[in-house]
Design an enzyme around this catalytic site. Structure first.
Site, PDB file in Angstrom:
ATOM      1  N   ALA A  26      13.031  78.509   6.552  1.00 57.17           N
ATOM      2  CA  ALA A  26      11.991  78.659   7.580  1.00 57.17           C
ATOM      3  C   ALA A  26      12.297  79.921   8.366  1.00 57.17           C
ATOM      4  O   ALA A  26      13.473  80.263   8.579  1.00 57.17           O
ATOM      5  CB  ALA A  26      11.973  77.443   8.503  1.00 57.17           C
TER       6      ALA A  26
ATOM      7  N   CYS B 237       2.657  80.037   5.546  1.00 59.19           N
ATOM      8  CA  CYS B 237       2.798  79.113   4.411  1.00 59.19           C
ATOM      9  C   CYS B 237       2.264  77.703   4.586  1.00 59.19           C
ATOM     10  O   CYS B 237       1.657  77.180   3.653  1.00 59.19           O
ATOM     11  CB  CYS B 237       4.247  79.071   3.983  1.00 59.19           C
ATOM     12  SG  CYS B 237       4.741  80.683   3.330  1.00 59.19           S
TER      13      CYS B 237
HETATM   14  P1  NAD Z   1       6.021  89.061   2.311  1.00 57.83           P
HETATM   15  O1  NAD Z   1       4.610  89.421   2.393  1.00 57.83           O
HETATM   16  O2  NAD Z   1       6.890  89.118   3.526  1.00 57.83           O
HETATM   17  O3  NAD Z   1       6.749  89.955   1.191  1.00 57.83           O
HETATM   18  C1  NAD Z   1       6.256  90.135  -0.089  1.00 57.83           C
HETATM   19  C2  NAD Z   1       6.660  91.535  -0.580  1.00 57.83           C
HETATM   20  O4  NAD Z   1       6.310  91.642  -1.962  1.00 57.83           O
HETATM   21  C3  NAD Z   1       5.955  92.668   0.145  1.00 57.83           C
HETATM   22  O5  NAD Z   1       6.919  93.543   0.714  1.00 57.83           O
HETATM   23  C4  NAD Z   1       5.142  93.366  -0.976  1.00 57.83           C
HETATM   24  O6  NAD Z   1       5.069  94.784  -0.828  1.00 57.83           O
HETATM   25  C5  NAD Z   1       5.945  93.006  -2.202  1.00 57.83           C
HETATM   26  N1  NAD Z   1       5.227  93.126  -3.477  1.00 57.83           N
HETATM   27  C6  NAD Z   1       3.933  92.828  -3.769  1.00 57.83           C
HETATM   28  N2  NAD Z   1       3.685  93.084  -5.070  1.00 57.83           N
HETATM   29  C7  NAD Z   1       4.827  93.572  -5.620  1.00 57.83           C
HETATM   30  C8  NAD Z   1       5.210  93.988  -6.910  1.00 57.83           C
HETATM   31  N3  NAD Z   1       4.360  93.984  -7.925  1.00 57.83           N
HETATM   32  N4  NAD Z   1       6.467  94.412  -7.099  1.00 57.83           N
HETATM   33  C9  NAD Z   1       7.360  94.431  -6.087  1.00 57.83           C
HETATM   34  N5  NAD Z   1       7.061  94.031  -4.836  1.00 57.83           N
HETATM   35  C10 NAD Z   1       5.814  93.595  -4.601  1.00 57.83           C
HETATM   36  O7  NAD Z   1       6.070  87.577   1.696  1.00 57.83           O
HETATM   37  P2  NAD Z   1       7.128  86.448   2.022  1.00 57.83           P
HETATM   38  O8  NAD Z   1       6.824  85.825   3.339  1.00 57.83           O
HETATM   39  O9  NAD Z   1       8.489  86.958   1.731  1.00 57.83           O
HETATM   40  O10 NAD Z   1       6.729  85.355   0.925  1.00 57.83           O
HETATM   41  C11 NAD Z   1       6.993  85.560  -0.445  1.00 57.83           C
HETATM   42  C12 NAD Z   1       6.766  84.254  -1.185  1.00 57.83           C
HETATM   43  O11 NAD Z   1       7.721  83.278  -0.746  1.00 57.83           O
HETATM   44  C13 NAD Z   1       5.403  83.613  -0.968  1.00 57.83           C
HETATM   45  O12 NAD Z   1       5.004  82.990  -2.150  1.00 57.83           O
HETATM   46  C14 NAD Z   1       5.666  82.560   0.100  1.00 57.83           C
HETATM   47  O13 NAD Z   1       4.762  81.484  -0.001  1.00 57.83           O
HETATM   48  C15 NAD Z   1       7.059  82.105  -0.252  1.00 57.83           C
HETATM   49  N6  NAD Z   1       7.870  81.616   0.871  1.00 57.83           N
HETATM   50  C16 NAD Z   1       7.832  82.259   2.068  1.00 57.83           C
HETATM   51  C17 NAD Z   1       8.653  81.816   3.103  1.00 57.83           C
HETATM   52  C18 NAD Z   1       8.633  82.464   4.455  1.00 57.83           C
HETATM   53  O14 NAD Z   1       9.244  81.928   5.370  1.00 57.83           O
HETATM   54  N7  NAD Z   1       7.966  83.581   4.659  1.00 57.83           N
HETATM   55  C19 NAD Z   1       9.529  80.742   2.897  1.00 57.83           C
HETATM   56  C20 NAD Z   1       9.556  80.132   1.639  1.00 57.83           C
HETATM   57  C21 NAD Z   1       8.718  80.587   0.627  1.00 57.83           C
HETATM   58  C1  UGA Z   2       7.819  76.470   6.657  1.00 57.41           C
HETATM   59  C2  UGA Z   2       8.794  75.390   6.158  1.00 57.41           C
HETATM   60  O1  UGA Z   2       9.431  74.787   7.288  1.00 57.41           O
HETATM   61  C3  UGA Z   2       9.852  75.985   5.245  1.00 57.41           C
HETATM   62  O2  UGA Z   2      10.685  74.958   4.706  1.00 57.41           O
HETATM   63  C4  UGA Z   2       9.149  76.731   4.104  1.00 57.41           C
HETATM   64  O3  UGA Z   2      10.110  77.328   3.253  1.00 57.41           O
HETATM   65  C5  UGA Z   2       8.241  77.787   4.701  1.00 57.41           C
HETATM   66  O4  UGA Z   2       7.258  77.157   5.551  1.00 57.41           O
HETATM   67  C6  UGA Z   2       7.460  78.522   3.658  1.00 57.41           C
HETATM   68  O5  UGA Z   2       7.190  78.007   2.601  1.00 57.41           O
HETATM   69  O6  UGA Z   2       7.124  79.647   4.017  1.00 57.41           O
HETATM   70  P1  UGA Z   2       7.880  78.318   8.561  1.00 57.41           P
HETATM   71  O7  UGA Z   2       6.411  78.398   8.326  1.00 57.41           O
HETATM   72  O8  UGA Z   2       8.675  79.560   8.573  1.00 57.41           O
HETATM   73  O9  UGA Z   2       8.566  77.377   7.475  1.00 57.41           O
HETATM   74  O10 UGA Z   2       8.136  77.592   9.966  1.00 57.41           O
HETATM   75  P2  UGA Z   2       8.121  76.056  10.443  1.00 57.41           P
HETATM   76  O11 UGA Z   2       9.353  75.810  11.194  1.00 57.41           O
HETATM   77  O12 UGA Z   2       7.815  75.136   9.331  1.00 57.41           O
HETATM   78  O13 UGA Z   2       6.911  76.039  11.470  1.00 57.41           O
HETATM   79  C7  UGA Z   2       5.571  76.109  11.018  1.00 57.41           C
HETATM   80  C8  UGA Z   2       4.623  75.918  12.187  1.00 57.41           C
HETATM   81  O14 UGA Z   2       4.654  74.560  12.637  1.00 57.41           O
HETATM   82  C9  UGA Z   2       4.965  76.769  13.412  1.00 57.41           C
HETATM   83  O15 UGA Z   2       3.792  77.281  13.977  1.00 57.41           O
HETATM   84  C10 UGA Z   2       5.650  75.792  14.330  1.00 57.41           C
HETATM   85  O16 UGA Z   2       5.551  76.159  15.677  1.00 57.41           O
HETATM   86  C11 UGA Z   2       4.873  74.521  14.026  1.00 57.41           C
HETATM   87  N1  UGA Z   2       5.617  73.296  14.365  1.00 57.41           N
HETATM   88  C12 UGA Z   2       6.777  72.996  13.750  1.00 57.41           C
HETATM   89  C13 UGA Z   2       5.095  72.441  15.314  1.00 57.41           C
HETATM   90  O17 UGA Z   2       4.024  72.685  15.872  1.00 57.41           O
HETATM   91  N2  UGA Z   2       5.779  71.295  15.623  1.00 57.41           N
HETATM   92  C14 UGA Z   2       6.954  70.973  15.028  1.00 57.41           C
HETATM   93  O18 UGA Z   2       7.522  69.911  15.363  1.00 57.41           O
HETATM   94  C15 UGA Z   2       7.467  71.856  14.066  1.00 57.41           C
END
Ligand code: NAD
Ligand code: UGA
Length: 434
Positions: A159, A266
């Site tokens: 997260a 997400c």
């Molecule tokens: P992000 O937008 O922060 O980063 C993605 C990066 O990929 C960008 O810098 C973009 O320029 C790059 N990119 C796009 N096309 C490309 C290519 N062809 N080759 C190389 N680089 C390329 O995205 P993110 O938040 O890191 O999320 C990435 C994935 O992980 C998503 O599927 C998201 O759902 C998942 N995820 C995100 C989180 C989170 O907390 N943000 C947590 C768990 C899972």
């Molecule tokens: C979430 C999941 O927690 C991660 O496990 C997952 O990997 C990630 O999405 C992802 O796939 O990107 P994130 O979105 O970074 O992580 O943050 P969270 O802590 O889940 O919070 C999400 C939203 O819910 C925030 O706006 C937060 O303020 C809200 N929230 C969370 C509440 O309103 N109440 C709560 O009790 C907890």
């Protein structure tokens, strides 16, 4: 097969921190983070991280240019590579069939095209780290059918705001796919994650478990937010309800904080992806069940801006409103899908004058204050949208003195003590509490 070299497509919120932690825990392997965005790579290399995460700099400092490399050169990434993670963005699709609900895998597609063109010299384990629609693994295999690859699903559960902690000490690591390759990937994690936390599954289960986990988290937030609405009507306190309900060990106390609505890149997109999956499978009742989680979240945001506008007698024009927080949660600079986006827009439509402050988050094309200095002077209302600790330390007595009267405080995070704020003279409104 000995794993020597790992690369990662995507240097964003997942790719950067994940590879930095892996590189520090696996000093014998080399990690190359590849991105098509040159500015993004430059920022990582110049220690102006595009991502704000506590302790991230420690892990980058340890590894950068020793066994961690950020590059835009595909050859540096794929040459002699054993494992390639796909950590590119998979946003909700914006057009056509499934618009606003199915996931857009065009960035995954662009990675596959690059791999397809590249003359691989050995077998490559290709790992879905991005969150993808179910059966994307079959699609990858079809696109790369002439290549010597094995596809695994290894979803990421970090997260934002606690990314480093989550990566160092994950609740579980899920690896779906052919067991021999899965074990090779596991050999990396085993360098710091206890073996019993690594779960091997079939590849579709791994893909689906990620979407389900985020949907369950969203469901908990919508559940407690729905209760906050009842509390508002009957005079119960939702914080007390969270405490009472969450101390049942079967329920647990996490994700029971009421809020102005969950945001972030997400929860919403993955919940919508699950809804779309149900609809595609003609499971209408199941789809409706999950859609309600989404609708409740939208309602909670609307409810909050309606509360602000109606409490101020529908007359916000030219009144100064201080917005505290634009990030979707505390301890991150990420504003994607933040509830503040909708609320700021609604207050702008009311022609209020907004003074906006967030310690890290920035919204494109929106003027923001650099600090809290003088921010309350002449303001009619404070609106708290992110639960930054800094906002609990404000001298609200002083703020009250400086503000126009009446002075309102709308606390979208139940961050402050309502009784204390009222005793200072504020017209204080929290969520689900009197
Ligand atoms: P992000 O937008 O922060 O980063 C993605 C990066 O990929 C960008 O810098 C973009 O320029 C790059 N990119 C796009 N096309 C490309 C290519 N062809 N080759 C190389 N680089 C390329 O995205 P993110 O938040 O890191 O999320 C990435 C994935 O992980 C998503 O599927 C998201 O759902 C998942 N995820 C995100 C989180 C989170 O907390 N943000 C947590 C768990 C899972
Ligand atoms: C979430 C999941 O927690 C991660 O496990 C997952 O990997 C990630 O999405 C992802 O796939 O990107 P994130 O979105 O970074 O992580 O943050 P969270 O802590 O889940 O919070 C999400 C939203 O819910 C925030 O706006 C937060 O303020 C809200 N929230 C969370 C509440 O309103 N109440 C709560 O009790 C907890």
């Amino acid at each position: 097969m000995q794993i020597n070299k790992v690369c990662c497509f995507g240097a964003g919120y997942v790719g950067g921190p994940t590879m930095a932690v892996m590189a520090s825990k696996c000093p014998k392997q080399t990690f190359v983070v590849y991105d098509i965005n040159e500015q993004q790579i430059e920022k990582w290399n110049n220690k102006q991280y595009p991502v704000y995460e506590k302790n991230l700099d420690e892990y980058i400092n340890q590894t950068l240019n020793t066994n961690l490399i950020f590059t835009c050169d595909i050859d540096i990434a794929l040459k002699d590579c054993d494992i390639a993670f796909l950590a590119v963005n998979t946003p909700s699709k914006k057009y056509g069939l499934g618009a606003e609900s199915s996931l857009d895998i065009s960035y995954i597609d662009s990675c596959l095209q690059q791999i397809k063109k590249y003359p691989l010299t050995k077998r490559l384990i290709l790992v879905e780290k991005s969150t993808v629609p179910i059966k994307t693994c079959d699609y990858i295999n079809a696109v790369l059918r002439d290549k010597n690859i094995c596809v695994l699903s290894n979803p990421e559960f970090l997260a934002e705001g606690t990314a480093i902690q989550d990566l160092l000490n994950p609740d579980r690591v899920i690896i779906g796919g052919a067991i021999e390759s899965a074990q090779q990937l596991a050999s990396l994690y085993e360098q710091w994650v206890p073996k019993e936390k690594i779960i091997f599954t079939n590849i579709y289960s791994a893909e689906l478990s990620k979407i389900v986990a985020n949907s369950f988290l969203a469901q908990r937030v919508s559940s407690i937010n729905s209760i906050s609405i009842i509390c508002d009507k009957i005079g119960a306190d939702v914080n007390e309800i969270s405490q009472c309900v969450g101390s049942d060990s079967r329920i647990g106390n996490k994700f029971l904080k009421t809020s102005v609505g969950f945001g972030g890149s997400c929860l919403k997109k993955d919940l919508l992806c699950l809804i779309y999956l149900c609809e595609s499978l003609q499971l209408d009742e199941v789809a409706q069940y999950w859609r309600q989680v989404y609708l409740l979240n939208e309602f909670q945001k609307q409810r909050f801006y309606n509360l602000i506008i109606t409490s101020m007698f529908n007359t916000l024009r030219n009144k100064i409103i201080v917005i505290l927080g634009v990030a979707f949660k505390a301890n991150t600079n990420d504003t994607r899908e933040s509830a503040s986006l909708m609320i700021i827009q609604k207050l702008q439509e009311e022609q209020a004058i907004l003074r906006i402050y967030d310690p890290q988050g920035k919204i494109d094309k929106l003027e923001q204050c650099q600090s809290l200095d003088g921010i309350f002077k002449g303001a009619s209302a404070i609106v708290i949208l992110t639960e930054w600790e800094e906002f609990t330390k404000i001298d609200y007595a002083q703020a009250y003195e400086e503000m126009a009267k009446p002075s309102y405080c709308f606390d979208g995070r139940n961050l402050l003590q309502g009784e204390v704020m009222k005793s200072l003279g504020f017209l204080y409104y929290g969520l689900g509490r009197i």
